[in-house]
Design a protein around this motif. Structure first.
Motif, PDB file in Angstrom:
ATOM      1  N   GLY A 139      11.054  86.445  -3.830  1.00  0.00           N
ATOM      2  CA  GLY A 139      11.967  86.858  -2.627  1.00  0.00           C
ATOM      3  C   GLY A 139      12.705  87.670  -3.078  1.00  0.00           C
ATOM      4  O   GLY A 139      13.409  88.548  -2.456  1.00  0.00           O
ATOM      5  N   ASP A 170       9.418  87.455   4.576  1.00  0.00           N
ATOM      6  CA  ASP A 170      10.301  86.676   5.295  1.00  0.00           C
ATOM      7  C   ASP A 170      10.955  87.613   6.340  1.00  0.00           C
ATOM      8  O   ASP A 170      11.152  87.037   7.518  1.00  0.00           O
ATOM      9  N   ASP A 187       1.379  83.118   5.338  1.00  0.00           N
ATOM     10  CA  ASP A 187       0.128  82.819   4.680  1.00  0.00           C
ATOM     11  C   ASP A 187      -0.643  81.966   5.493  1.00  0.00           C
ATOM     12  O   ASP A 187      -2.086  82.358   5.658  1.00  0.00           O
ATOM     13  N   GLY A 278       7.682  83.077  -7.188  1.00  0.00           N
ATOM     14  CA  GLY A 278       7.318  82.358  -5.945  1.00  0.00           C
ATOM     15  C   GLY A 278       6.305  82.796  -5.088  1.00  0.00           C
ATOM     16  O   GLY A 278       5.625  82.241  -4.417  1.00  0.00           O
ATOM     17  N   ASN A 282       1.153  82.971  -2.623  1.00  0.00           N
ATOM     18  CA  ASN A 282       0.554  83.659  -1.560  1.00  0.00           C
ATOM     19  C   ASN A 282      -1.021  83.598  -1.627  1.00  0.00           C
ATOM     20  O   ASN A 282      -1.413  84.116  -2.553  1.00  0.00           O
TER      21      ASN A 282
END
Ligand code: KG4
Ligand code: ZN
Length: 347
Positions: A139, A170, A187, A278, A282
């Protein structure tokens, strides 16, 4: 002689991570997260995260030591995230690490969070080869790193010029009315949609961008294209095919990330790729990377997701690597650096 026992502390964002690593062996990885407190604001609130780190720090250290059945006196070195990240949260971790260093009279190593995301893979897949490529996507960051030596020699080939990959997900999640963080929701929806339904733009892939930005990323134009597409449909009173929008958007992101990364591997003669951060959770990125790496003869290493999100293990792993490489410890007056350059492995 046994490798030193390194305690790693991570507090760059909303996770308080504490781990113990010896050599490339992970003894324990304890984590406390304040994400639930941020979800209702639709983003991380640094003050809230800082206070949560302050409260969680000692209990998380105690949990790590207890679970590993290790006494604090057995720790040989302390590693801590010195940046990049949020200044308030970083300061809490650095202060705790300095206090431990003084109290135990053991060396302190301030290390780079993003390089930690690549290094953690060594705990799972063993030592990195002499030259490897690392794509760190989350992110907060989207960076392509050429790793000649994870402890001493990392080159940043490219990074995002605007939004990070997770951040773009996001933001698109928000415009599709999905809960924060929208990444995992997109996703899930994308898996039900047609990735070829809409041809969204691939940022910085035009011939004119090759000279300056061959390995840089840009996702804000893509995000705007999705917004325009959704707006036009809404204005025309048509229904939004959310699954197809999600799938076509996710396809565009995965396409750019994997195409540029594999081109960089070819350019630099690298046949090992680590993906961390992070956003490596995905599915669209994972599937496309697996397929394209197999075609290109590149060995793809993606650690389990708990080591891809922010954690203490990545910092202890990098601490362990730099201690073993004989890098000098940090002084006790090191600052934290919210925009620490990715070529700086230790401070
Ligand atoms: O590394 P991380 O936990 O925290 C940061 O340092 O940013 O990454 C979280 C980011 C968020 O933007 C989240 O939406 C995104 O990664 N993310 C995903 C998925 N899982 C997490 N994005 C797309 N698909 C996923 N499965
Ligand atoms: Zn991170």
């Amino acid at each position: 002689m046994a490798d030193p026992l390194v305690l790693g502390i991570e507090t760059s964002c909303d996770e308080t991570g504490v781990a113990l690593v010896r050599g490339d062996e992970l003894l324990v990885d304890a984590v406390a997260s304040s994400m639930e407190e941020h979800a209702r604001y639709g983003g991380i609130i640094p003050e809230v995260a800082s206070r949560a780190h302050l409260e969680a720090m000692v209990p998380t250290i105690q949990k790590a030591l207890g679970d590993a059945d290790v006494d604090l006196s057995e720790v040989d070195a302390i590693a801590v995230t010195a940046g990049p990240g949020l200044v308030g949260p970083l300061t809490i971790g650095a202060s705790a690490a300095k206090a431990l260093s003084i109290g135990l009279n053991k060396p302190l190593y301030g290390v780079n969070h993003v390089i930690g995301h690549a290094c953690v893979d060594q705990l799972v897949d063993g030592p990195l080869p002499e030259r490897a490529m690392a794509l760190v996507v989350s992110g907060g960051h989207s960076s392509l790193l050429l790793v000649d030596d994870i402890a001493t020699d990392v080159t940043e080939l490219g990074s995002t010029l605007d939004d990070a990959a997770g951040e773009a997900f996001d933001k698109v999640g928000r415009l599709l009315g999905l809960p924060y963080p929208g990444g995992p929701h997109i996703d899930r929806l994308a898996r039900e949609g047609d990735p070829t339904a809409i041809r969204f733009p691939r940022g910085l892939t035009a011939a004119k961008d090759q000279a300056k930005h061959a390995y840089d990323f840009s996702f804000s134009g893509l995000k705007t294209a999705v917004a325009r597409w959704v707006e036009a449909r809404t204005d025309a009173g048509q229904e939004i095919p959310v699954n197809d929008v999600a799938a076509s958007f996710a396809e565009a992101v995965a396409d750019v990330l994997t195409a540029k990364t594999i081109a960089a591997c070819h350019r630099h003669g690298v046949d090992t790729l680590v993906i961390g951060g992070g956003f490596s959770a995905n599915s669209q990125l994972r599937d496309m990377a697996a397929k394209r790496c197999a075609e290109a003869g590149i060995d793809l290493r993606i650690p389990p997701i708990r080591y891809c999100t922010d954690n203490g293990a990545m910092i202890a792993a990098l601490g362990s690597a730099v201690v073993r490489a004989g890098v000098a410890p940090s002084t006790l007056d090191i600052p934290v650096d919210s925009s620490m350059p990715l070529t700086t492995i230790t401070v």
